[in-house]
Design an enzyme around this catalytic site. Structure first.
Site, PDB file in Angstrom:
ATOM      1  N   GLU A   1       1.687  -1.157  -6.084  1.00  0.00           N
ATOM      2  CA  GLU A   1       1.268  -0.025  -5.321  1.00  0.00           C
ATOM      3  C   GLU A   1      -0.120   0.390  -5.190  1.00  0.00           C
ATOM      4  OE1 GLU A   1       2.686   1.914  -2.364  1.00  0.00           O
ATOM      5  OE2 GLU A   1       5.148   1.060  -3.364  1.00  0.00           O
TER       6      GLU A   1
ATOM      7  N   TYR B   1       0.573  -1.271   0.514  1.00  0.00           N
ATOM      8  CA  TYR B   1       0.524  -0.375  -0.177  1.00  0.00           C
ATOM      9  C   TYR B   1       0.605   0.952   0.196  1.00  0.00           C
ATOM     10  CZ  TYR B   1       0.408  -0.284   5.271  1.00  0.00           C
ATOM     11  OH  TYR B   1       0.798  -0.077   6.261  1.00  0.00           O
TER      12      TYR B   1
HETATM   13 ZN   LIG Z   1       5.395  -1.453   0.906  1.00  0.00          ZN
END
Ligand SMILES: [Zn+2]
Length: 259
Positions: free
Chosen positions: A100, A36
């Site tokens: 991500e 994240y």
């Molecule tokens: Zn990371």
């Protein structure tokens, strides 16, 4: 950095990052690492990943509304994992695709992941797995490969939903019950067996027979991914049973997790 053609048609935008290099010795891609962003706003997160000098990047960013942005071509080595290890491989960036997922993270309230975002992560991972031949048990959390430093994407990340769509290795966690547990300070053969099992699955953990700080960090990372109902770093019966169920359901050849 010039615009490039995205590796997948489901990437709606390309925002090129200058932060990448070549994969070491032509190392092939056989892992996906999920993260994240851990920042309060999406603009800041994208800027950090795509600006020279920050020394971080990822191949993809998945926004909360499900849009997918590609920042580094899959062929190149993005800088997302940092100091990390899995199944004996210490250059995780050279063998992985980094994704991500936009989420403020534990330091900023840690909201739930929206369904549309998870659907996009699943579609993206499925495509990468097919194109690159990444096995399910090599779709991992940043916290799996860097348990002492990282929590992401964290215990709210719905790994079971991914597994329902063929992404990632998962078994139903064994139920939590009262009973004896291994914990910080314990020294025994049972601790050694636990460490050997975690190492066999892929975690970088010392096999010493002593339940030390690094062992607790690895157990915590294991729980975040595979037994998220309780993340406390204590190896209770449920944790041990879940770990052994995972080991016994690895692909027939033991996969790369056995190395
Ligand atoms: Zn990371």
């Amino acid at each position: 950095m010039t615009i490039f053609t995205p590796d997948t048609s489901i990437a709606s935008d390309v925002i090129p990052s200058p932060n990448f290099g070549e994969r070491n010795q032509g190392r092939g891609i056989d892992m996906i690492v999920l993260h994240y962003t851990g920042m309060p706003d999406v603009e800041g997160a994208i800027a950090r990943l795509c600006t020279a000098g920050t020394d971080v990047s990822a191949h993809y960013i998945v926004l909360e509304d499900g849009r997918i942005v590609q920042c580094v071509p899959e062929e190149k080595r993005a800088w997302h994992a940092g100091v990390s290890a899995w199944a004996g491989e210490e250059d995780v960036n050279s063998c992985s695709i980094g994704i991500e997922i936009v989420n403020r993270g534990h330091d900023w309230g840690y909201p739930d992941f929206p369904l549309r975002q998870i659907a996009a992560v699943i579609a993206l991972c499925r495509g990468i797995m097919l194109r690159r031949g990444v096995p399910s048990h090599r779709v991992l959390a940043h916290s799996d490969v860097a348990p002492a430093r990282k929590k992401d994407p964290g215990e709210k990340f719905p790994w079971h939903s991914l597994a329902n769509s063929g992404v990632g290795h998962w078994v139903q966690p064994a139920p939590i019950a009262r009973g004896e547990a291994l914990m910080l300070g314990t020294i025994s053969d049972d601790v050694k067996n636990l460490q050997m099992a975690l190492a066999k699955y892929g975690y970088a953990v010392p096999v010493s027979g002593k339940y030390d700080g690094p062992t607790m960090e690895v157990v915590t990372a294991f729980q975040r991914h595979f037994r998220p109902e309780r993340v406390d770093g204590v190896a209770d019966h449920s944790t041990l049973m879940t770990l052994h169920a995972l080991l016994s359901s690895l692909p027939g050849d033991g996969g790369k997790a056995g190395k």
